[in-house]
Design an enzyme around this catalytic site. Structure first.
Site, PDB file in Angstrom:
ATOM      1  N   GLY A   1      52.718  38.126  -6.905  1.00 25.62           N
ATOM      2  CA  GLY A   1      51.916  36.920  -7.135  1.00 25.62           C
ATOM      3  C   GLY A   1      50.662  36.920  -6.297  1.00 25.62           C
ATOM      4  O   GLY A   1      50.320  37.928  -5.680  1.00 25.62           O
ATOM      5  N   ASN A   2      49.969  35.809  -6.298  1.00 22.39           N
ATOM      6  CA  ASN A   2      48.776  35.682  -5.470  1.00 22.39           C
ATOM      7  C   ASN A   2      48.698  34.271  -4.902  1.00 22.39           C
ATOM      8  O   ASN A   2      49.510  33.414  -5.223  1.00 22.39           O
ATOM      9  CB  ASN A   2      47.512  36.045  -6.267  1.00 22.39           C
ATOM     10  CG  ASN A   2      47.294  35.098  -7.426  1.00 22.39           C
ATOM     11  OD1 ASN A   2      46.986  33.940  -7.233  1.00 22.39           O
ATOM     12  ND2 ASN A   2      47.481  35.611  -8.650  1.00 22.39           N
TER      13      ASN A   2
END
Ligand code: CTP
Length: 424
Positions: A227-228
């Site tokens: 993810g980020n």
């Protein structure tokens, strides 16, 4: 992949310094169960430097008592027009306000405000105020949908009063539906916007828009994902701004922990594939699509059904990636609905191959969108702050520089550019 709206401090910290005189806000509270939520709104307003006078109705005090409002606002609290008459409070409070917010606003308050009745301090204040007025209704669905309430809301909106759409969800009892008070943090953001910019124009009324926000997550096994750090703040500011200007907004939200913007349809997704399906589906009938999300460009080639164990011999982790669809490029290429304005975001740095704007122009051409909002992130700008500075490049060659300001301010400039292209 880039993120456009990294995590930022909570709202109360961001707005804690108000320059010059403290803006004077009247917080009206009427008699609904959601009155307790107004305590949090009051807290957000006072902690961010606003001078708040709380004016509850008699019925509101049955839910939350005067000592609570007095302690949280640091001011005496009155409901009627017969206290401190020598100070003429029924006129003074409204006249000196920079903003009046009523949350929650009952059907009764809407009716009184629409018809100009003035039988207590709050309704007198509404008649004497010449500043922007925001009403945040909360009531049962039947009351909100009743023809009388609908007519009162229409009258108030025609007069320039901002009437927030109630949220959908759990109501007082076991039932649920439209009629919930939007989250206090959301009403607070709207109040700040109206204080900063005045009552929004309804220049997007009748338009359907889609906004994507947040960062996608690509599962690796039942407990892990790639993810980020995108917080979704810029996308949420875009959705809120469009709704306040009258648009019908679908917000495709990937893993964002912010309250739903008032009056916005929120579709929650997790992966880039789900985000693609939701955005492409909603885009078929949209006048504009703004891709503010940070979709993961890659996903694990396979998702393990059980938790991946580390190899005992210390050998390299088995992580094979495959590419995700580029949603912005697909929307721009397919143009399913001719005339839809498609907006992308890009966070760029300069390098040996060219400056920020060189890279941005390449990206605009490569993606094929109509507008590209470019953040120069060379010095770590944007990330970790609520403020944003940007340049908006258009496929027609125009360049709009947006000075350093809030994400809400940038959102409005983006919609200005979109609205100009609608010809509104
Ligand atoms: N975007 C998208 N789908 C993706 C990746 C990005 O729709 N799989 C959109 C973003 O929402 C944003 C724009 O494309 O509006 C720019 O994203 P960016 O990550 O800068 O583009 P990339 O193609 O990944 O470019 P770079 O090679 O610079 O990372």
């Amino acid at each position: 992949m880039t993120t456009h709206d990294e995590a930022v401090p909570p709202a109360g910290e961001r707005h804690s310094v108000v320059s010059g005189a403290r803006p004077r806000v009247v917080l009206g509270v009427t008699g609904g169960i959601a009155a307790y939520k107004a305590c949090e709104l009051l807290r957000l307003l006072t902690e961010s430097g606003h001078d708040v006078t709380v004016v509850p109705t008699e019925s509101a005090l049955r839910f939350v008592g005067a000592p609570t409002w007095a302690a949280l606002s640091g001011k005496p609290v009155h409901t009627g027009v017969w206290d401190d008459v020598h100070e003429v409070p029924h006129v003074r409070i409204g006249q000196s306000a920079d903003l009046v917010v009523v949350a929650p606003a009952t059907a009764d308050l809407l009716a009184k405000a629409a018809h100009g009745l003035a039988d207590d301090l709050l309704t007198n204040t509404l008649l004497t105020a010449r500043c922007p007025v925001v009403l945040a209704p909360a009531m049962h669905t039947e009351m909100w949908e009743h023809a009388a309430t609908a007519a009162n809301v229409a009258t108030l909106r025609e007069r320039g009063v901002v009437v927030v759409e109630p949220a959908e969800g759990r109501l007082t009892g076991a039932d649920s539906g439209k009629g919930r008070l939007p989250e206090p943090a959301e009403i607070f953001e709207l109040a700040l916007e109206v204080l900063a910019r005045g009552v929004p124009r309804a220049d997007l009324a009748g338009r359907r828009v889609v906004v994507s926000a947040g960062g996608t997550r690509e599962p690796l096994d039942p407990v892990r994902f790639l993810g980020n750090r995108s917080s979704g703040r810029q996308g949420y500011a875009l959705a809120r701004a469009a709704a306040s200007r009258g648009a019908e907004v679908t917000l495709v939200s990937a893993n964002v922990s912010l309250p739903d913007p008032a009056g916005v349809k929120v579709v929650r997704v997790e992966t880039t594939g789900q985000l693609r399906d939701a955005v492409v589906g909603a885009a078929a009938t949209a006048d504009a699509v703004v891709m503010a999300a940070a979709p993961a460009d890659f996903r694990p080639a396979s998702v393990s059904g059980s938790k991946i164990k580390k190899a005992g011999d210390g050998s390299a982790a088995p992580l094979e990636l495959e590419q995700n669809p580029d949603v912005l490029a697909e929307l721009s290429r397919d143009r399913v609905r001719p005339g839809t304005i498609i907006v992308g975001f890009a966070a760029e740095t300069g390098d040996d191959a060219g400056g920020v704007l060189d890279h941005a122009r390449d990206k605009l051409a490569r993606k094929g969108c109509d507008l590209l909002v470019v953040n120069d992130v060379s010095g770590g700008a944007v990330f970790g702050s609520d403020d944003n500075q940007a340049v908006i490049l258009a496929a027609d060659g125009s360049v709009v520089e947006v000075p350093l300001g809030t994400k809400a301010a940038l959102a409005h400039v983006v919609w200005d550019e979109v609205a100009r292209r609608f010809g509104t």
